[in-house]
Design a protein around this motif. Structure first.
Motif, mmCIF file in Angstrom:
data_model
loop_
_atom_site.group_PDB
_atom_site.id
_atom_site.type_symbol
_atom_site.label_atom_id
_atom_site.label_comp_id
_atom_site.label_asym_id
_atom_site.label_seq_id
_atom_site.Cartn_x
_atom_site.Cartn_y
_atom_site.Cartn_z
ATOM 1 N N THR A 18 0.831 -1.199 0.000
ATOM 2 C CA THR A 18 0.000 0.000 0.000
ATOM 3 C C THR A 18 0.870 1.254 0.000
ATOM 4 O OG1 THR A 18 -1.818 -1.127 1.101
ATOM 5 C CG2 THR A 18 -1.745 1.273 1.329
ATOM 6 N N LEU A 19 1.893 1.261 0.845
ATOM 7 C CA LEU A 19 2.787 2.421 0.900
ATOM 8 C C LEU A 19 3.585 2.584 -0.386
ATOM 9 C CD1 LEU A 19 4.091 2.195 4.554
ATOM 10 C CD2 LEU A 19 2.552 3.903 3.615
ATOM 11 N N LEU A 20 4.040 1.489 -0.975
ATOM 12 C CA LEU A 20 4.791 1.574 -2.224
ATOM 13 C C LEU A 20 3.948 2.184 -3.334
ATOM 14 C CD1 LEU A 20 6.606 -1.882 -2.112
ATOM 15 C CD2 LEU A 20 7.639 0.372 -1.716
ATOM 16 N N CYS A 21 2.678 1.816 -3.387
ATOM 17 C CA CYS A 21 1.774 2.378 -4.394
ATOM 18 C C CYS A 21 1.566 3.872 -4.163
ATOM 19 C CB CYS A 21 0.444 1.639 -4.390
ATOM 20 S SG CYS A 21 0.554 -0.043 -5.036
ATOM 21 N N GLU A 22 1.362 4.263 -2.916
ATOM 22 C CA GLU A 22 1.172 5.683 -2.606
ATOM 23 C C GLU A 22 2.451 6.481 -2.852
ATOM 24 O OE1 GLU A 22 -0.777 6.691 1.078
ATOM 25 O OE2 GLU A 22 -2.212 5.039 0.831
ATOM 26 N N MET A 23 3.588 5.878 -2.577
ATOM 27 C CA MET A 23 4.864 6.546 -2.779
ATOM 28 C C MET A 23 5.092 6.839 -4.262
ATOM 29 S SD MET A 23 8.549 5.554 -1.137
ATOM 30 C CE MET A 23 8.883 4.142 -2.148
ATOM 31 N N ALA A 24 4.740 5.898 -5.131
ATOM 32 C CA ALA A 24 4.900 6.106 -6.577
ATOM 33 C C ALA A 24 4.081 7.317 -7.028
ATOM 34 C CB ALA A 24 4.484 4.857 -7.348
ATOM 35 N N VAL A 25 2.858 7.424 -6.558
ATOM 36 C CA VAL A 25 2.001 8.554 -6.922
ATOM 37 C C VAL A 25 2.591 9.855 -6.381
ATOM 38 C CG1 VAL A 25 -0.279 9.587 -6.564
ATOM 39 C CG2 VAL A 25 -0.082 7.152 -7.125
ATOM 40 N N HIS A 26 3.033 9.835 -5.134
ATOM 41 C CA HIS A 26 3.599 11.036 -4.501
ATOM 42 C C HIS A 26 4.788 11.570 -5.292
ATOM 43 C CE1 HIS A 26 4.851 13.807 -1.359
ATOM 44 N NE2 HIS A 26 6.076 13.341 -1.519
ATOM 45 N N TYR A 27 5.644 10.668 -5.765
ATOM 46 C CA TYR A 27 6.828 11.076 -6.511
ATOM 47 C C TYR A 27 6.571 11.179 -8.011
ATOM 48 C CZ TYR A 27 9.523 10.939 -2.271
ATOM 49 O OH TYR A 27 10.004 11.195 -1.018
ATOM 50 N N GLN A 28 5.299 11.267 -8.371
ATOM 51 C CA GLN A 28 4.863 11.503 -9.750
ATOM 52 C C GLN A 28 5.416 10.461 -10.723
ATOM 53 O OE1 GLN A 28 5.981 15.604 -10.332
ATOM 54 N NE2 GLN A 28 4.505 16.311 -8.819
ATOM 55 N N GLN A 29 5.416 9.208 -10.267
ATOM 56 C CA GLN A 29 5.802 8.081 -11.099
ATOM 57 C C GLN A 29 4.531 7.414 -11.627
ATOM 58 O OE1 GLN A 29 9.138 7.360 -11.739
ATOM 59 N NE2 GLN A 29 9.292 9.344 -10.729
ATOM 60 N N PRO A 30 4.659 6.580 -12.625
ATOM 61 C CA PRO A 30 3.467 5.849 -13.076
ATOM 62 C C PRO A 30 2.883 5.042 -11.923
ATOM 63 C CG PRO A 30 5.276 5.571 -14.632
ATOM 64 C CD PRO A 30 5.842 6.273 -13.423
ATOM 65 N N PRO A 31 1.569 4.996 -11.806
ATOM 66 C CA PRO A 31 0.950 4.241 -10.708
ATOM 67 C C PRO A 31 1.379 2.774 -10.749
ATOM 68 C CG PRO A 31 -0.678 5.567 -11.853
ATOM 69 C CD PRO A 31 0.587 5.640 -12.661
ATOM 70 N N LEU A 32 1.572 2.216 -9.560
ATOM 71 C CA LEU A 32 1.906 0.796 -9.444
ATOM 72 C C LEU A 32 0.630 -0.013 -9.294
ATOM 73 C CD1 LEU A 32 4.862 0.833 -6.877
ATOM 74 C CD2 LEU A 32 4.995 0.394 -9.322
ATOM 75 N N ASP A 33 0.608 -1.170 -9.911
ATOM 76 C CA ASP A 33 -0.476 -2.116 -9.713
ATOM 77 C C ASP A 33 -0.303 -2.714 -8.316
ATOM 78 O OD1 ASP A 33 -2.597 -4.066 -10.731
ATOM 79 O OD2 ASP A 33 -0.948 -5.406 -10.107
ATOM 80 N N HIS A 34 -1.357 -2.665 -7.504
ATOM 81 C CA HIS A 34 -1.244 -3.116 -6.114
ATOM 82 C C HIS A 34 -0.861 -4.593 -6.035
ATOM 83 C CE1 HIS A 34 -2.314 -4.142 -1.959
ATOM 84 N NE2 HIS A 34 -1.975 -2.892 -1.720
ATOM 85 N N GLU A 35 -1.400 -5.432 -6.905
ATOM 86 C CA GLU A 35 -1.056 -6.863 -6.852
ATOM 87 C C GLU A 35 0.418 -7.091 -7.181
ATOM 88 O OE1 GLU A 35 -2.740 -9.515 -5.663
ATOM 89 O OE2 GLU A 35 -4.129 -7.944 -5.022
ATOM 90 N N ARG A 36 0.937 -6.308 -8.113
ATOM 91 C CA ARG A 36 2.362 -6.414 -8.457
ATOM 92 C C ARG A 36 3.214 -5.946 -7.271
ATOM 93 N NH1 ARG A 36 5.680 -2.554 -11.808
ATOM 94 N NH2 ARG A 36 7.643 -3.652 -12.034
ATOM 95 N N ALA A 37 2.798 -4.848 -6.640
ATOM 96 C CA ALA A 37 3.520 -4.344 -5.469
ATOM 97 C C ALA A 37 3.453 -5.351 -4.322
ATOM 98 C CB ALA A 37 2.954 -2.993 -5.033
ATOM 99 N N LEU A 38 2.305 -5.986 -4.152
ATOM 100 C CA LEU A 38 2.146 -6.991 -3.097
ATOM 101 C C LEU A 38 3.052 -8.188 -3.352
ATOM 102 C CD1 LEU A 38 0.762 -8.002 -0.543
ATOM 103 C CD2 LEU A 38 -1.133 -8.805 -1.982
ATOM 104 N N SER A 39 3.137 -8.623 -4.596
ATOM 105 C CA SER A 39 4.013 -9.739 -4.941
ATOM 106 C C SER A 39 5.470 -9.390 -4.635
ATOM 107 C CB SER A 39 3.839 -10.085 -6.422
ATOM 108 O OG SER A 39 4.736 -11.092 -6.800
ATOM 109 N N ALA A 40 5.882 -8.176 -4.996
ATOM 110 C CA ALA A 40 7.252 -7.738 -4.718
ATOM 111 C C ALA A 40 7.488 -7.658 -3.209
ATOM 112 C CB ALA A 40 7.518 -6.390 -5.376
ATOM 113 N N ALA A 41 6.538 -7.097 -2.473
ATOM 114 C CA ALA A 41 6.683 -6.969 -1.015
ATOM 115 C C ALA A 41 6.821 -8.342 -0.367
ATOM 116 C CB ALA A 41 5.497 -6.207 -0.436
ATOM 117 N N ARG A 42 5.993 -9.297 -0.790
ATOM 118 C CA ARG A 42 6.091 -10.656 -0.230
ATOM 119 C C ARG A 42 7.457 -11.265 -0.518
ATOM 120 N NH1 ARG A 42 0.146 -12.234 -2.168
ATOM 121 N NH2 ARG A 42 -0.978 -11.695 -0.262
#
Length: 160
Positions: A18-42
């Motif tokens: 959740t934080l990785l997805c919000e961080m991408a938006v904050h730093y004006q990067q392309p939005p991250l897919d939450h499932e992809r971010a979750l897979s990376a976090a795991r």
């Protein structure tokens, strides 16, 4: 408001994603897919050595509110390990509530307890809020180094 900080474990994968997805938006990067971010976090949280944790998470009233992404580097010329703070991120709704300070305090305490002599970090020159935050903490600005990056084609070309 009490801020609880701890090293992330595999059970924190959803919070980290959740934080990785919000961080991408904050730093004006392309939005991250939450499932992809979750897979990376795991993956990251499942593979990390407990001797060198890489993500500290801050919680306010049980809700994840910030993260610090770090790496421990072994001795340089001074024979002293350092903690490199890659990212410090606090959710918009938790800004100016002591979350960033709590994360830095947690990391500083970890350094003192484990004989790590310093915390090094970078921030963007345009990020005035971050620069003010680090100035208030007493961080020294060092102009001796130039930040460089090998990525994309340069990374592919750097073959042995």
């Amino acid at each position: 408001m009490a801020v609880d900080v701890r090293w992330a474990t595999i059970e924190d994968a959803t919070a980290l994603a959740t934080l990785l997805c919000e961080m991408a938006v904050h730093y004006q990067q392309p939005p991250l897919d939450h499932e992809r971010a979750l897979s990376a976090a795991r993956k990251w949280l499942g593979e990390e050595s407990p001797a060198y944790p890489h993500f500290a998470l801050a919680f306010v009233e049980g809700e994840v509110s910030g993260l610090a992404s770090v790496a421990i580097a072994h001795p340089g010329i001074d024979l002293e390990r350092l903690l490199f703070l890659k990212d410090l991120f606090v959710r918009d709704k938790a800004r100016n509530a002591g979350v960033g300070r709590a994360l830095i305090g947690f990391l500083a305490d970890h350094c003192r307890r484990h004989g790590i002599g310093r915390i090094d970090l970078t921030t963007e020159d345009w990020n005035e809020g971050a620069l003010r935050f680090y100035d208030r903490l007493g961080a020294e600005r060092h102009g001796q180094k130039v930040f460089l990056r090998l990525s994309g084609e340069a990374l592919k070309a750097a073959k042995p």
